[in-house]
Design an enzyme around this catalytic site. Structure first.
Site, mmCIF file in Angstrom:
data_model
loop_
_atom_site.group_PDB
_atom_site.id
_atom_site.type_symbol
_atom_site.label_atom_id
_atom_site.label_comp_id
_atom_site.label_asym_id
_atom_site.label_seq_id
_atom_site.Cartn_x
_atom_site.Cartn_y
_atom_site.Cartn_z
ATOM 1 N N CYS A 1 3.377 4.330 2.410
ATOM 2 C CA CYS A 1 3.591 4.724 1.017
ATOM 3 C C CYS A 1 2.268 4.837 0.280
ATOM 4 O O CYS A 1 2.142 5.600 -0.655
ATOM 5 C CB CYS A 1 4.505 3.722 0.342
ATOM 6 S SG CYS A 1 3.939 2.036 0.573
ATOM 7 N N GLU B 1 10.568 -0.344 -4.801
ATOM 8 C CA GLU B 1 9.218 0.032 -4.330
ATOM 9 C C GLU B 1 9.363 1.390 -3.665
ATOM 10 O O GLU B 1 9.919 1.494 -2.575
ATOM 11 C CB GLU B 1 8.706 -1.003 -3.322
ATOM 12 C CG GLU B 1 8.594 -2.417 -3.848
ATOM 13 C CD GLU B 1 7.469 -2.596 -4.843
ATOM 14 O OE1 GLU B 1 6.523 -1.786 -4.825
ATOM 15 O OE2 GLU B 1 7.545 -3.526 -5.651
HETATM 16 P P1 NAP Z 1 14.693 6.092 2.603
HETATM 17 O O1 NAP Z 1 15.280 7.255 3.268
HETATM 18 O O2 NAP Z 1 14.724 6.024 1.128
HETATM 19 O O3 NAP Z 1 15.407 4.812 3.226
HETATM 20 C C1 NAP Z 1 15.064 3.491 2.859
HETATM 21 C C2 NAP Z 1 16.243 2.580 3.107
HETATM 22 O O4 NAP Z 1 17.316 2.937 2.226
HETATM 23 C C3 NAP Z 1 16.808 2.672 4.516
HETATM 24 O O5 NAP Z 1 17.217 1.385 4.936
HETATM 25 C C4 NAP Z 1 17.997 3.584 4.307
HETATM 26 O O6 NAP Z 1 18.963 3.414 5.313
HETATM 27 C C5 NAP Z 1 18.496 3.097 2.974
HETATM 28 N N1 NAP Z 1 19.379 4.020 2.241
HETATM 29 C C6 NAP Z 1 19.525 5.360 2.393
HETATM 30 N N2 NAP Z 1 20.455 5.819 1.530
HETATM 31 C C7 NAP Z 1 20.900 4.766 0.817
HETATM 32 C C8 NAP Z 1 21.851 4.609 -0.241
HETATM 33 N N3 NAP Z 1 22.538 5.617 -0.734
HETATM 34 N N4 NAP Z 1 22.051 3.377 -0.746
HETATM 35 C C9 NAP Z 1 21.364 2.322 -0.272
HETATM 36 N N5 NAP Z 1 20.466 2.414 0.724
HETATM 37 C C10 NAP Z 1 20.230 3.621 1.260
HETATM 38 O O7 NAP Z 1 13.165 5.902 2.997
HETATM 39 P P2 NAP Z 1 12.538 6.007 4.438
HETATM 40 O O8 NAP Z 1 12.610 7.429 4.867
HETATM 41 O O9 NAP Z 1 13.110 4.969 5.336
HETATM 42 O O10 NAP Z 1 11.039 5.539 4.113
HETATM 43 C C11 NAP Z 1 10.066 6.401 3.619
HETATM 44 C C12 NAP Z 1 9.895 6.270 2.128
HETATM 45 O O11 NAP Z 1 9.696 4.916 1.746
HETATM 46 C C13 NAP Z 1 8.670 7.007 1.623
HETATM 47 O O12 NAP Z 1 8.973 7.725 0.465
HETATM 48 C C14 NAP Z 1 7.693 5.881 1.293
HETATM 49 O O13 NAP Z 1 6.732 6.216 0.327
HETATM 50 C C15 NAP Z 1 8.597 4.817 0.834
HETATM 51 N N6 NAP Z 1 7.938 3.520 0.937
HETATM 52 C C16 NAP Z 1 7.553 2.865 -0.198
HETATM 53 C C17 NAP Z 1 6.895 1.656 -0.110
HETATM 54 C C18 NAP Z 1 6.443 0.911 -1.345
HETATM 55 O O14 NAP Z 1 6.095 -0.254 -1.214
HETATM 56 N N7 NAP Z 1 6.434 1.496 -2.512
HETATM 57 C C19 NAP Z 1 6.632 1.096 1.143
HETATM 58 C C20 NAP Z 1 7.029 1.795 2.270
HETATM 59 C C21 NAP Z 1 7.693 2.997 2.155
HETATM 60 P P3 NAP Z 1 18.964 4.387 6.616
HETATM 61 O O15 NAP Z 1 17.697 4.196 7.321
HETATM 62 O O16 NAP Z 1 20.105 3.870 7.392
HETATM 63 O O17 NAP Z 1 19.144 5.768 6.084
#
Ligand code: NAP
Ligand code: MG
Length: 488
Positions: A288, A254
């Site tokens: 998101c 997602e």
């Molecule tokens: P993110 O940077 O992609 O991080 C999401 C999760 O992934 C965090 O727990 C992060 O850990 C982890 N992560 C980072 N690098 C990773 C890797 N190499 N392998 C596995 N996991 C890893 O996203 P965010 O900044 O937290 O959230 C914002 C984004 O989420 C936005 O783009 C938003 O649109 C999207 N989002 C989408 C939805 C949907 O339902 N489609 C809902 C909400 C948010 P750390 O925090 O420890 O880095």
């Protein structure tokens, strides 16, 4: 329980095999974004601890999968009740680490409780099928079996719900789960784990590991004993997960969005303004499915700008712990604030007109926190970052259109496909917008694109798979075809 007590009890702990265990790894502080103060610390999970959690989830899987759906449903109902009972303390924890006002955080916790009850009801309704055969004396049964051990990786914007949908679907289906919450909002997930423990859910069925995504999250992606990754986060990390997964496993991703709102010539102007205000700035735009960009039909353009600018200026920004009823709290991370400012600068440099906001609120209450006023840019052009990229902050860009065709074309001109919004009263406009917007979720004359019992998911670079609804639960099952010969 008080939020502070709950926080101190889980400080630097992981939840593994039914127990809170002190983490052995390096400590990382967790900061309140409204004040800059350290609220507590997490431990970075070590490879040994990750293996322990995966092993516990593996051991727990078969017994949990064999537990009668009715009993799993009872466990979910109990979990929902316990979460609702402690909603206040859990909400305060969320506000401390994430910044959203307490009333909004409490609402999110109560939605999580509701999700527990919804998935409990669904758990007992997972049916199979009997399929016609091409020979007499045969019967084909198509049954659903839980996939196994799930690695859930979640972002910081909805620290309870985005953990909850994965947790509830796992519990309902008979999967077991290891949750890796976002580094900056880990305590909501650990508070949920405390409720899992209180609900008497068997050891190993639910585990929570804290630590950096690039290490702990990546380890779950690569782990040979994790059968499915359920990820919510950015498209960049989603792609990294898909690329780096070294073996075949089920993935649901997602991802990010860049959501348009079209205000057609037949729209109810005040409804469109109210919708735009809510969906652009709720959770400080860190959703998101936040509205990123708005296309308004020329006859409504100036009246829309005037009313929307006023509505944005009227929103209250405050420390969400001191002012539980504020419209907006602090932003959750300095990176998100910087990106918002960069998109604003880019838009202004390219000639956009500032209609509201544009700066941080002034005063001692805001001095050390990540605050920014809800900001509106008008006369935007497609190449501006605010129109072409996901800002993930309290900034929205607006541009005018003459023909609905043109608005739909521009709305669809993005690699993303998560959610789109439209306001229109003319039936043919409503029909065209519903049909032609190339998004997984389209909300017309409202801005709440997701409800619990309908599938929620993106297309294109916004991801694969879905959460919510029957469809969301079915993502946690494999099909099995059993072909029986019972005749002579
Ligand atoms: P993110 O940077 O992609 O991080 C999401 C999760 O992934 C965090 O727990 C992060 O850990 C982890 N992560 C980072 N690098 C990773 C890797 N190499 N392998 C596995 N996991 C890893 O996203 P965010 O900044 O937290 O959230 C914002 C984004 O989420 C936005 O783009 C938003 O649109 C999207 N989002 C989408 C939805 C949907 O339902 N489609 C809902 C909400 C948010 P750390 O925090 O420890 O880095
Ligand atoms: Mg991140």
């Amino acid at each position: 329980m008080r939020a502070e007590t709950m926080l101190s009890e889980v400080r630097a702990h992981h939840f593994i095999d039914g127990q809170f265990r002190p983490g052995q790894g390096e400590r990382t502080p967790v900061i309140n974004p409204a004040t800059g103060e350290t609220i507590s610390a997490i431990a970075q999970a070590l490879p040994m601890e990750i293996d322990q959690a995966v092993a516990a989830a593996r051991r727990a899987f078969r017994p949990w999968a064999r537990t009668l759906p009715k009993q799993r449903a009872q466990a979910l109902h109990k979990l929902g009740d316990l979460i609702a009972q402690d909603a206040e303390a859990m909400a305060r924890i969320m506000t401390m680490e994430q910044g959203k006002p307490v009333n909004e955080a409490r609402g999110e916790i109560l939605k999580l409780a509701e999700a527990c009850h919804f998935y409990a009801e669904e758990a007992v309704r997972v049916h199979g099928e009997i399929v016609p055969n091409d020979q007499p004396g045969f019967q084909s049964l198509v049954v659903r079996e839980p996939i196994g051990v799930v690695g859930a990786i979640t972002p910081w914007n909805y620290p309870a719900e985005l953990v909850g949908w994965k947790l509830c679907a796992s519990l309902a289906s008979g999967c077991t789960i290891i949750i890796k919450p976002a580094d900056i909002t880990p305590f909501t997930a650990l508070a949920i784990a405390a409720k899992v423990q209180e609900a008497g859910i068997p050891s190993g069925v639910v585990n929570v590991l804290t630590g950096r995504g690039s290490v702990v999250g990546q380890a779950l992606v690569e782990h040979p004993d994790v059968d499915k990754i359920a990820f919510t986060g950015s498209s960049a990390v989603g792609l990294q997960i898909q690329r780096s997964c070294p073996r075949i496993k089920r993935l649901s991703l997602e991802l990010g969005g860049n959501c348009p709102l079209i205000v057609a010539a037949s729209a109810d102007l005040s409804a469109a303004v109210a919708g735009a205000t809510r969906r652009s700035f709720r959770n400080m735009g860190q959703i998101c499915i936040a509205i990123n960009r708005i296309y308004v039909a020329r006859p409504l353009y100036e009246p829309f700008l005037e009313a929307f600018g006023k509505a944005a200026e009227a929103l209250t920004v405050a420390n969400g712990l001191d002012n539980p009823g504020a419209d907006c709290g602090a932003m959750a991370s300095a990176d998100a604030l910087e990106k918002t400012k960069a998109h604003l600068e880019d838009g202004r440099a390219r000639g956009a007109r500032l209609i509201a906001g544009g700066a941080a609120p002034i005063g001692p209450a805001f001095a050390r926190g990540l605050f920014f006023r809800p900001t509106v840019l008008a006369d935007c052009t497609p190449e501006m970052l605010v129109m072409s990229e996901e800002t993930f902050g309290p900034l929205v860009g607006i541009s005018v259109f003459d023909e609905l065709d043109e608005a739909i074309l521009r709305a669809n001109d993005t690699p993303y496909g998560l959610a789109a919004y439209a306001f229109a009263r003319d039936l043919s406009e409503v029909h065209r917008l519903s049909e032609e917007l190339d998004y997984g979720n389209v909300a017309v004359n409202n801005v709440d694109a997701g409800i619990m019992n309908a599938p929620y998911g993106g297309r294109k670079q916004s991801g694969v798979g879905c959460e919510h609804g029957r469809e969301g639960l079915l993502e946690y099952f494999n099909f099995k075809h059993i072909r029986l010969k019972y005749g002579p």
